[in-house]
Scaffold this motif. Structure first.
Motif, PDB file in Angstrom:
ATOM      1  N   HIS A 104      -1.917   6.851  10.421  1.00  8.53           N
ATOM      2  CA  HIS A 104      -2.622   5.566  10.410  1.00  8.53           C
ATOM      3  C   HIS A 104      -2.234   4.774  11.651  1.00  8.53           C
ATOM      4  N   LYS A 118       0.812  -1.220   0.000  1.00  6.78           N
ATOM      5  CA  LYS A 118       0.000   0.000   0.000  1.00  6.78           C
ATOM      6  C   LYS A 118       0.842   1.265   0.000  1.00  6.78           C
ATOM      7  N   ASP A 174      -8.727   0.988   2.464  1.00  7.82           N
ATOM      8  CA  ASP A 174     -10.069   0.886   3.048  1.00  7.82           C
ATOM      9  C   ASP A 174      -9.991   0.127   4.372  1.00  7.82           C
ATOM     10  N   LYS A 175     -11.012   0.342   5.180  1.00  5.47           N
ATOM     11  CA  LYS A 175     -11.036  -0.212   6.539  1.00  5.47           C
ATOM     12  C   LYS A 175     -10.918  -1.729   6.529  1.00  5.47           C
ATOM     13  N   ILE A 176     -11.651  -2.357   5.571  1.00  6.42           N
ATOM     14  CA  ILE A 176     -11.714  -3.820   5.583  1.00  6.42           C
ATOM     15  C   ILE A 176     -10.319  -4.413   5.419  1.00  6.42           C
ATOM     16  N   TYR A 177      -9.531  -3.776   4.562  1.00  6.17           N
ATOM     17  CA  TYR A 177      -8.175  -4.273   4.334  1.00  6.17           C
ATOM     18  C   TYR A 177      -7.386  -4.245   5.638  1.00  6.17           C
ATOM     19  N   THR A 178      -7.505  -3.125   6.377  1.00  8.70           N
ATOM     20  CA  THR A 178      -6.794  -3.027   7.655  1.00  8.70           C
ATOM     21  C   THR A 178      -7.266  -4.112   8.612  1.00  8.70           C
ATOM     22  N   TYR A 179      -8.571  -4.385   8.598  1.00 11.19           N
ATOM     23  CA  TYR A 179      -9.071  -5.410   9.513  1.00 11.19           C
ATOM     24  C   TYR A 179      -8.557  -6.792   9.147  1.00 11.19           C
ATOM     25  N   LEU A 229      -3.599   2.499  13.567  1.00 15.66           N
ATOM     26  CA  LEU A 229      -3.826   1.054  13.619  1.00 15.66           C
ATOM     27  C   LEU A 229      -2.859   0.323  12.691  1.00 15.66           C
ATOM     28  N   LEU A 230      -2.708   0.858  11.491  1.00 16.08           N
ATOM     29  CA  LEU A 230      -1.829   0.217  10.520  1.00 16.08           C
ATOM     30  C   LEU A 230      -0.391   0.185  11.051  1.00 16.08           C
ATOM     31  N   GLU A 243      -4.536   5.027  -0.772  1.00 17.15           N
ATOM     32  CA  GLU A 243      -5.808   4.948  -0.043  1.00 17.15           C
ATOM     33  C   GLU A 243      -5.974   3.517   0.504  1.00 17.15           C
TER      34      GLU A 243
END
Lengths: 461, 473
Positions: free
Chosen positions: A354, A338, A431-436, A356-357, A429
């Motif tokens: 970021h 990313k 998206d949230k789902i990817y981070t999860y 969380l990331l 960019e």
């Protein structure tokens, strides 16, 4: 057996899918379902149910260890595709082709976990390698990718030749391709046969070292890992390497006695060289991707400890190491993909923008560095325990520990870049789902960091 | 089961903190959790508690065992007192992302508690590292100007040390009769003399770096100076005790023969470090650095005494572990108040504190007395016993170490003089109203100083069982 057949069939199926089905989403979902089928088929064999059951005439033998290794490899690949499918889609025109190649690679991997005959080893290695040459060059318009692919292909073919030569020598010495062929004990027999056997084993050793990118056969690794599309580097550095390691341990845990005392010397040399080259070079890298390439060499050095001797520690440790290292590497490459560029500077300020990331990246890096609470700690611990149990001498453990400390230096450089140096990260960019999804990987690593035995419960029952 | 609460309280609070944004609520939760731990610690002292024992890693034969004897209890108590004191005293300091800061502090607390309670070598190692990692982030994010390089040095140093300990653990583990990590099995491990010497060296490096013993101390003054003061307090009041704890709990009982034959070397190094740190402390102008070097000196005395391997000296150390923690905590809190209110730590720019804030000056003098171990203060009892033991071991070494007492008086009183007395300097004149919370904490601490100084019997009682284990065969 189930895994080999099902993965080959799925590979063919996906090949046709890429031709018949246009929707990439559908292809991805078919792949994921395919993986579930594959995992179930493999588990079914663990419980004694076969798709087709026939006598392999001693070409293959299915041990619990091998089948369990299969399961783990499949699960890791499943996670890999689950996370990276979008990135795979962006490379080339037909992502279905790549999925088909993944299945062929896994077919090779399942041969490598259950071969009982050196010819099957050869076939497995080839089935693993040839799709990889294609994946490396998948980014057709990128010159670096082309170069990497060609380099990998030439060097890979060369090492395969060496592997074949070694197998031929062993056949000459023992008259059999079987792994369990009666070993020639130094005291008896004609000397030339013993030389042939030793030479053959050493040649196989060299070829296998090439496949797992251990020094001094590692020269292709940085360029290929760097040149290949990042998403495939992640695959190469994890699942492929792991499968090669399982094959490696299968050959040498039974055969290393033929080399006598020189085996320890040989292995120690390779391990120290690998740790040295991997760790020291990684320290000086400016690009995170290249740093990870060298770090993967260094990690291979640690995994080689499993070859020292036959023990439960070695086998369990290798499985744990494979899983933990693969998860952490998939995770860190998942972050790297990313990024717009792969320098350390690109990560500056990621902790602020970021959080969380950045935290997840920290978990992955700590696991690679082997810090407690992450799975990496127990992976390294098992390896050290394995060599202690094999009586390899304390000096080797101390060397390993010193290099582990050096590895902390370069892994933590990235943590410093993220948290302590202000700046704006050049990141795409997300998206949230990817981070999860990455969070799921990190949670797995943390769980394995506290309860590594979760992984072994299924190995014996 | 009860002992588990020392881990669970801070960990749960730390996780909760991550989801709270308002600073005042964050402060409330952190102080609440820390006080809860303190109550738990006090409860533990007054009631009998049983060990917590659960299967952890059946494959490795490692168990999750928490147990508390006198040594554990006294350090758990110190940890439990330190954290609320730190949180309350530094609560007014402005910290960015306060919730993360306090959360990491509480994780550190959990790690420390784990170290002091673990009865299984692998578990001990686990917590040993866990205590370090949050500190790395705390110092690197919230530290001073040179924080990144300094903290990295500190981290690599201690990490390398603990890796050596890990090798030692594996080595001893492989020689235990039934391959487990219990401290009892470790004591009866079947080691040859050479193996014992190696294992001793491996463990010793880890503990020596942590304490630190000369010449492995170089990370410490920089780390203390660059860390945010709240973290420095944790480092010097509690974290250095990990090294001493390791020596008492693991090193000496596990490798008595090797410890005996290496004792003279360790004692020499400790005394050299003690004198060296004292001399450097005299030269310091920065209050924080002065306290840091003074702390190295005190730890040096404790480590030297431990290796004399006499019950009287060890008794002194057991008490001093607690007293030193309280005293140094008091000094740091005062240093922090001064820094926060005047904006400087340089003694050149300070002076006349007694005129501006008399209460604070009195407290400073009281803690200074405790730091040089005057009678009536808590440190006196411990130091007296320690010197006694050193003297029995070798009068010359005791004499050399004794010089440090004089040096301690020089640098401590010099600091008091420069900070508290003289004409009111410009920066001291800036000082606002006294920080009530911090002074409240200081008063509680000073009460502990004098109560345990005049009546140390409870501490003796508390540590009796450890002493018996170590010296009555």
């Amino acid at each position: 057996m189930n895994a080999i057949i099902v993965s080959a069939l799925l590979g063919v199926l996906l090949m046709f899918c890429s031709w018949g089905i246009k929707s990439e989403r559908l292809q991805k979902n078919i792949t994921l379902i395919g993986f579930l089928v594959l995992i179930i088929a493999n588990l079914a064999q663990l419980n004694g149910w076969y798709v087709i059951d026939f006598d392999t005439k001693g070409m293959l033998s299915f041990s619990r260890f091998g089948l369990y290794a299969n399961t783990l490899l499949f699960i890791v690949t499943f996670l890999y595709i689950w996370i990276n499918a979008e990135e795979v889609d962006q490379i080339g025109h037909q992502s279905g082709d790549f999925y088909a190649l993944f299945f062929f690679i896994l077919c090779g991997a399942s041969i490598l976990t259950s071969f009982d005959n050196l010819l099957m080893l050869f076939i497995g290695i080839e089935m693993l390698s040839i799709p990889l040459y294609i994946l490396t060059g998948a980014d057709k318009k990128n010159l670096l990718s082309n170069e990497a692919s060609l380099k990998y292909f030439l060097m890979g073919s060369f090492s395969t030749g060496i592997l074949l030569l070694g197998i031929a020598f062993i056949y000459g010495a023992t008259g059999s391709f079987r792994l369990q062929a009666p070993q020639i004990v130094p005291s008896q027999g004609f000397a030339i046969e013993q030389y042939l056997l030793s030479a053959g084993l050493i040649l196989i050793f060299a070829a296998m070292n090439f496949k797992v990118s251990a020094a001094p056969f590692h020269f292709w690794t940085p360029d290929v890992y760097d040149g290949a599309p990042t998403v495939f580097t992640s695959f190469m550095a994890t699942i492929v390497k792991s499968a090669a390691f399982v094959a490696f341990i299968t050959v040498f845990q039974s055969q290393s006695k033929a080399l006598g005392n020189s085996w320890v010397l040989l292995l120690s040399f390779v391990i120290v060289a690998t740790l040295l080259v991997g760790n020291i070079t990684a320290v000086f890298q400016r690009s995170v991707k290249r740093m990870l390439a060298y770090s993967s060499i260094a990690q291979a050095g640690f995994m080689l400890f499993a070859l020292y001797g036959v023990s439960d520690f070695a086998n369990e440790g290798l499985l744990l190491y494979i899983v933990v290292y693969s998860l952490a590497t998939i995770g860190i490459f998942g972050v790297l993909i990313k990024m717009k560029e792969y320098s350390f500077e690109a990560f500056h300020g990621l902790g602020k923008s970021h959080p969380l990331l950045a935290f997840l990246t920290t978990v992955f890096l700590m696991s690679l560095a082997g810090i407690p609470l992450t799975g990496g700690f127990f992976a390294k611990y098992y390896m050290l325990n394995a060599i202690m149990a094999a009586g390899a001498g304390l000096w080797l453990v101390i060397v390993a520990i010193l290099f582990a400390a050096i590895s902390v230096y370069y892994y933590f450089k990235l943590i410093q870049a993220m948290y302590f140096i202000p700046g704006t990260p050049s990141i795409k960019e997300i998206d949230k789902i990817y981070t999860y999804k990455l969070l799921a990987i990190a949670v797995l690593l943390l769980v394995l960091g506290v309860f590594p035995n979760l992984l072994f419960n299924y190995l014996y029952f | 089961m009860f002992l588990l609460s020392f881990l669970l309280i801070p960990i749960i609070a730390a996780i909760v903190l991550l989801f709270i944004k308002q600073d005042d609520k964050v402060q409330l939760v952190a102080v609440g959790a820390a006080l809860l731990s303190l109550f738990a610690a006090i409860y533990m002292l007054t009631n009998a508690t049983s060990a917590f024992d659960a299967a952890w890693l059946p494959v490795l034969n490692s168990r999750f065992i928490l147990q508390a004897d006198g040594l554990s209890k006294i350090l758990v108590l110190l940890t439990a007192i330190s954290f609320p004191a730190i949180f309350i005293a530094t609560g007014k300091n402005i910290v960015a992302n306060k919730n993360v800061f306090l959360s990491l502090m509480l994780f550190t607390q959990a790690g420390l508690m784990g170290v002091f309670l673990a009865g299984d070598a692998l578990l001990f190692y686990f917590f040993w590292e866990l205590a370090l990692i949050p500190v790395y982030f705390l110092c690197s994010i919230w530290g001073g100007e040179k924080r990144i390089a300094v903290t990295f040095k500190f981290f690599i140093y201690t990490f390398l040390g603990s890796l050596f300990m890990l090798i030692g653990i594996i080595l001893v583990y492989s020689k235990t009769a039934d391959h487990n990590f219990l401290i009892e099995s470790f004591k009866h491990a079947n080691l040859t003399a050479a193996q014992q010497a190696i294992a001793f060296a491996l463990f010793f490096i880890a503990f020596a770096i942590k304490m630190p013993i000369f010449p492995l101390h170089t990370w410490q003054p920089d780390a203390y100076e660059q860390s945010p003061t709240a973290v420095t307090m944790v480092l010097s009041a509690v974290m250095v005790k990990m090294g001493l704890y390791g020596v008492i709990r693991w090193l000496l009982p596990l490798f008595p023969a090797a410890a005996n034959s290496h004792a003279i070397m360790v004692i020499d190094l400790s005394v050299i470090g003690l004198l060296y740190a004292s001399f450097i402390a005299i030269k310091q102008d920065d209050v924080k650095r002065l306290i840091a070097y003074s702390s190295i000196a005190h730890i040096g005395l404790m480590s030297a005494t431990l290796f004399t391997n006499r019950s009287i000296g060890t008794q002194g150390v057991l008490i001093q572990l607690f007293s030193h923690g309280i005293n140094v905590l008091g000094l740091w809190i005062i240093a922090d108040i001064i820094e926060q209110q005047t904006g400087t730590r340089s003694m050149k720019n300070l002076g006349g504190l007694a005129k501006k804030q008399p209460t604070l000056a009195i407290l400073l003098v009281a803690f200074a007395f405790a730091n040089i171990a005057l009678p009536l203060t808590n440190a006196f009892v411990g130091e007296f016993l320690m010197f006694n033991s050193l003297f029995q071991y070798n009068p010359w070494i005791a004499a050399a170490a004794g010089v440090s007492v004089v040096l301690a008086a020089i640098y401590t009183l010099n600091m008091v003089q420069k900070v508290a007395y003289g004409t009111v300097s410009e920066s001291v004149n800036k000082m606002s109203a006294p920080n009530k919370n911090a002074q409240g904490v200081l008063i509680v601490l000073i009460v502990i100083v004098f109560v345990t100084g005049v009546y140390p019997q409870p501490l003796f009682e508390l540590t009796k069982d450890t002493l018996q284990q170590l010296f009555v065969k």
